[in-house]
Design a protein around this motif. Sequence first.
Motif: not given
Length: 309
Positions: A175-182, A196-202, A215-227
């Motif tokens: 599980v990954t949490l996309l916090t939308l910068g919050t 065990g939750i991965r947090v993507v803060a960007e 596909v989630s595109l983060q600041a800086g061009g990093q890419e994450h993929r989820f089912e």
Amino acid sequence: MSEDLHDCLIVGAGPAGMTAALYLARFRRRVLVVDSGAPRAAWIPTSHNIPFFAEGIGGPELLTLQRDHLARYGIVIRQGEVTALQRTESGFTARIDTDDGPSEALTRRVLLATGAVDVEPDLPDVPDAVRRGLVRYCPICDGYEARGRSIAVIGHGARGLGEAAFIARTYSDRVTLLTLGTPLDESERDLAAHHGIRVVAEPVTGLDIAEGRVVSLQAGGQEHRFEVLYSALGLTYRSGLGRALGAEHDEKGALVVDAHNQTSVKGLSAAGDVVRGLDQIVTAMGQAAVAATHIHNRCELPTEDADGG
């Protein structure tokens, strides 16, 4: 009694509204059901939480079955929008806007089954993604079908964390949490680590659907993929009619009801997603059954009486 006076006006023809209409029809009450044609249940690809439908049932099919059931009792759902409610000596006057223009209806009691609207993530084609099961709104409803998969939760800070933790302890260890910068505070970061939750803060700079994945595109061009992506962006409650009459509601706008599903406004009941509590179809149906039975039992009494009116 005036022939133009309904026993109950039901606003909304989702699972809650149509269940209430069924009960009141079988109680031989004069019922008017008005629906604007946008039930939240229509978005459900397949629900496996409704008893008796072991293979699951789609929201549109469920709504069709309910409409057909009501037709057996002569209940025809009127297409339109109730835009205003006013108190009267005999109950309420409702303004109904339709394609043919506005009209008024008189009713002893009103049941609000107006539901809520999901705040949608910024995706190129949300309806298609929902139909394909890539974007979901309710892990209670369909988290079982996503078990063991790579799951993202998109939500602002603590709101998203609560849903991510529920999924992580129930259905998946990916599980990954996309916090939308919050930002998360220390206790929230500890909770995420515990599960065990991965947090993507960007901040998320883009979301897309590609090759059957989100596909989630983060600041800086990093890419994450989820089912699967669960949206935890919240709900907008369609509680304006109740709030305009002074009905008690919580800080998010959901209506507060008593054990009979009556609001703080005498004669005004509510059931389903517009009510504070668990947003589930079976819950909505149960609330509607309770509300309809109370309406039937109290219908001839003045709505102003102090003891359970």
